[in-house]
Design an enzyme around this catalytic site. Sequence first.
Site, PDB file in Angstrom:
ATOM      1  N   GLU A 112      -3.170  -8.701   3.016  1.00 17.94           N
ATOM      2  CA  GLU A 112      -3.645  -9.159   4.332  1.00 17.94           C
ATOM      3  C   GLU A 112      -5.161  -9.099   4.456  1.00 17.94           C
ATOM      4  O   GLU A 112      -5.734  -9.673   5.388  1.00 17.94           O
ATOM      5  CB  GLU A 112      -2.976  -8.329   5.444  1.00 17.94           C
ATOM      6  CG  GLU A 112      -3.511  -6.936   5.650  1.00 17.94           C
ATOM      7  CD  GLU A 112      -3.015  -5.890   4.665  1.00 17.94           C
ATOM      8  OE1 GLU A 112      -3.341  -4.707   4.861  1.00 17.94           O
ATOM      9  OE2 GLU A 112      -2.312  -6.261   3.710  1.00 17.94           O
ATOM     10  N   CYS A 118       0.840  -1.207   0.000  1.00 14.50           N
ATOM     11  CA  CYS A 118       0.000   0.000   0.000  1.00 14.50           C
ATOM     12  C   CYS A 118       0.876   1.259   0.000  1.00 14.50           C
ATOM     13  O   CYS A 118       1.682   1.445  -0.890  1.00 14.50           O
ATOM     14  CB  CYS A 118      -0.994  -0.037   1.157  1.00 14.50           C
ATOM     15  SG  CYS A 118      -2.319   1.192   1.025  1.00 14.50           S
ATOM     16  N   HIS A 168      -4.143  -4.714  -0.698  1.00 19.61           N
ATOM     17  CA  HIS A 168      -3.887  -5.226   0.647  1.00 19.61           C
ATOM     18  C   HIS A 168      -3.951  -6.750   0.653  1.00 19.61           C
ATOM     19  O   HIS A 168      -5.039  -7.318   0.786  1.00 19.61           O
ATOM     20  CB  HIS A 168      -4.924  -4.665   1.625  1.00 19.61           C
ATOM     21  CG  HIS A 168      -4.755  -3.221   1.920  1.00 19.61           C
ATOM     22  ND1 HIS A 168      -3.916  -2.760   2.916  1.00 19.61           N
ATOM     23  CD2 HIS A 168      -5.306  -2.133   1.350  1.00 19.61           C
ATOM     24  CE1 HIS A 168      -3.959  -1.436   2.945  1.00 19.61           C
ATOM     25  NE2 HIS A 168      -4.793  -1.036   2.006  1.00 19.61           N
TER      26      HIS A 168
END
Length: 214
Positions: A194, A82, A192
């Site tokens: 995650e 990011c 992202h």
Amino acid sequence: MKIAIVDYGMGNLHSVTKALEFVAQADAEIILTADPAVVASADKVVFPGQGAMPDCMRELEASGLKQAVLDAAASKPFLGICVGAQLLFEHSEEGNMDCLGVFKGKVIKFKPENMHDEHGQKLKVPHMGWNETFIVQDHPLWAGIADKERFYFVHSYHFAPAEPHDTIIETSYPNRFAVAIAKDNIFAIQCHPEKSHTAGLQLLRNFVHWNGKQ
């Protein structure tokens, strides 16, 4: 093996840490750290970030971690996520500021006045939600991830690499643009992982086992 997650006060560090711990299991020790010496001693480094670029750059410099990040990017498997990925470029339109200059190119703002979907409806900025990703070049960190796999995005600015061969993955909103870039031991991604469920965890798992070579 030790993987350091750089904590300069800007990022969704809990989610990144938990996701890496989940995929690493007993293969690596995941260390969230604000200590430049720990970053320097780690075998691999993850550089996340969220928020405004000027704030991120200021905190990176104030924390004393800037040089540790640059040294890690020059020497060991390195993953930017990011805003951490955006900071690796030479310049950003957000704050009209110079960044770390690891990749040639800049970070530019979406221009919503010129952005419409296939039905003529204006697209919103920030670009937020799930989007298909398109493989431009094969890379070890994308192993096991299909073309057109969906990842989660939240951003108002995007990569504009100066070197076309640095681009690994693209998406479209509405036009195609780079969302993952790589060279040598560095991989940087706008979305992202995650927060991207199975595909994102696969990318992080690949990083845990990556030797830093393309």
